[in-house]
Design a protein around this motif. Structure first.
Motif, short mmCIF file in Angstrom:
data_model
loop_
_atom_site.label_atom_id
_atom_site.label_comp_id
_atom_site.label_asym_id
_atom_site.label_seq_id
_atom_site.Cartn_x
_atom_site.Cartn_y
_atom_site.Cartn_z
N GLU A 119 0.82 -1.21 0.00
CA GLU A 119 0.00 0.00 0.00
C GLU A 119 0.86 1.26 0.00
N LEU A 120 1.96 1.26 0.76
CA LEU A 120 2.87 2.41 0.75
C LEU A 120 3.46 2.61 -0.65
N ALA A 121 3.89 1.52 -1.28
CA ALA A 121 4.44 1.61 -2.63
C ALA A 121 3.41 2.20 -3.59
N GLU A 122 2.17 1.74 -3.50
CA GLU A 122 1.12 2.24 -4.39
C GLU A 122 0.85 3.73 -4.16
N ILE A 123 0.93 4.16 -2.90
CA ILE A 123 0.70 5.56 -2.57
C ILE A 123 1.83 6.44 -3.09
N LEU A 124 3.07 5.96 -2.97
CA LEU A 124 4.22 6.78 -3.35
C LEU A 124 4.42 6.89 -4.85
N VAL A 125 4.02 5.88 -5.59
CA VAL A 125 4.34 5.85 -7.02
C VAL A 125 3.64 6.97 -7.78
N GLY A 126 4.45 7.66 -8.56
CA GLY A 126 3.94 8.72 -9.41
C GLY A 126 4.42 8.54 -10.84
N GLY A 127 4.96 7.37 -11.13
CA GLY A 127 5.50 7.07 -12.45
C GLY A 127 6.69 6.16 -12.30
N GLY A 128 7.41 5.98 -13.41
CA GLY A 128 8.62 5.17 -13.35
C GLY A 128 8.73 4.19 -14.48
N ASP A 129 9.56 3.19 -14.27
CA ASP A 129 9.84 2.16 -15.25
C ASP A 129 8.58 1.31 -15.49
N GLU A 130 8.14 1.24 -16.74
CA GLU A 130 6.87 0.57 -17.07
C GLU A 130 6.85 -0.90 -16.65
N ARG A 131 7.91 -1.63 -16.92
CA ARG A 131 7.94 -3.05 -16.56
C ARG A 131 7.88 -3.22 -15.05
N SER A 132 8.60 -2.40 -14.32
CA SER A 132 8.56 -2.47 -12.86
C SER A 132 7.17 -2.15 -12.33
N LEU A 133 6.52 -1.15 -12.93
CA LEU A 133 5.16 -0.79 -12.52
C LEU A 133 4.19 -1.96 -12.75
N GLU A 134 4.34 -2.63 -13.89
CA GLU A 134 3.49 -3.79 -14.19
C GLU A 134 3.71 -4.92 -13.19
N LEU A 135 4.97 -5.22 -12.90
CA LEU A 135 5.29 -6.30 -11.97
C LEU A 135 4.77 -6.00 -10.57
N MET A 136 4.96 -4.76 -10.12
CA MET A 136 4.49 -4.41 -8.78
C MET A 136 2.97 -4.44 -8.71
N ASP A 137 2.32 -4.07 -9.81
CA ASP A 137 0.86 -4.07 -9.85
C ASP A 137 0.29 -5.49 -9.75
N GLU A 138 1.06 -6.48 -10.24
CA GLU A 138 0.61 -7.88 -10.19
C GLU A 138 0.60 -8.41 -8.77
N LYS A 139 1.69 -8.20 -8.04
CA LYS A 139 1.85 -8.78 -6.71
C LYS A 139 3.09 -8.22 -6.06
N PHE A 140 3.07 -8.11 -4.72
CA PHE A 140 4.25 -7.68 -3.95
C PHE A 140 4.60 -8.86 -3.04
N PRO A 141 5.27 -9.89 -3.59
CA PRO A 141 5.51 -11.12 -2.83
C PRO A 141 6.56 -10.95 -1.74
N THR A 142 6.72 -12.00 -0.94
CA THR A 142 7.72 -11.96 0.12
C THR A 142 9.10 -11.74 -0.48
N CYS A 143 9.89 -10.97 0.21
CA CYS A 143 11.26 -10.60 -0.15
C CYS A 143 11.35 -9.79 -1.44
N ALA A 144 10.23 -9.21 -1.87
CA ALA A 144 10.25 -8.32 -3.03
C ALA A 144 10.85 -6.98 -2.63
N LEU A 145 11.45 -6.32 -3.60
CA LEU A 145 12.10 -5.04 -3.39
C LEU A 145 11.55 -4.03 -4.40
N ALA A 146 11.04 -2.91 -3.90
CA ALA A 146 10.63 -1.80 -4.74
C ALA A 146 11.62 -0.66 -4.49
N VAL A 147 12.15 -0.08 -5.56
CA VAL A 147 13.13 0.99 -5.45
C VAL A 147 12.52 2.26 -6.05
#
Length: 175
Positions: A119-147
């Motif tokens: 939820e924090l990642a979704e709130i903070l995002v205002g754009g970025g790398d398209e592939r990363s945005l797609e992957l994060m939108d699918e799922k934020f699994p254990t040990c995942a890293l959002a930069v």
């Protein structure tokens, strides 16, 4: 430019149903994934200056397996109960509270739990790398890293929708 790493704890062990959620350790899979993610963080040159970590057992264990991969000396670490199952607003407040330090941290990492991390990642995002945005939108699994990167002078200036997601990594991508 500020950089924020959001690291969800590694896979936890559910073998003991009598164990309090706060006290659950990592599963074997989690103990394998955490150092691999730490090595990837180091390889990408993303060494945090400061770490905010939930005080729960599984986040502390995740961090203990990531830290050796980041080199010495270890970054300053603050264990924060507000991150354990905290709302995104709680984690954002903790981040903004990194305020005046000398030297001011340019890269911070939060090690926490879902649903708050996602939820924090979704709130903070205002754009970025398209592939990363797609992957994060699918799922934020254990040990995942959002930069995220922020065009901000200090952590107090971080606001919803101002982060650029530059990378989203999962343990499955590292195998």
């Amino acid at each position: 430019m500020l950089t924020l790493l959001l690291l969800r704890h590694a896979k936890s062990n559910w073998d003991n149903p009598a164990l309090a959620d706060y006290d659950r350790p990592l599963a074997k899979r989690g103990r394998k994934a955490a150092p691999r993610m730490g090595a990837e963080i180091a390889a990408l040159g993303l060494r945090p200056d400061i770490i905010l970590c939930s005080s729960a057992a599984r986040t502390r264990e995740t961090l203990s397996l990531v830290l050796p991969e980041l080199g010495s000396p270890p970054p300053e670490t603050i264990y924060d109960d507000a991150i354990y199952m905290g709302a995104p607003s709680d984690m954002l407040s903790s981040l903004r509270g990194l305020g005046p330090r000398d030297p001011a941290p340019q890269t911070a990492m939060i090690v926490g739990h879902n649903p708050g991390m996602e939820e924090l990642a979704e709130i903070l995002v205002g754009g970025g790398d398209e592939r990363s945005l797609e992957l994060m939108d699918e799922k934020f699994p254990t040990c995942a890293l959002a930069v995220f990167t922020f065009d901000a002078k200090g952590w107090a200036d971080i606001a919803p929708g101002t982060g650029a997601l530059t990378r989203f990594l999962t343990p499955a991508q590292l195998t």
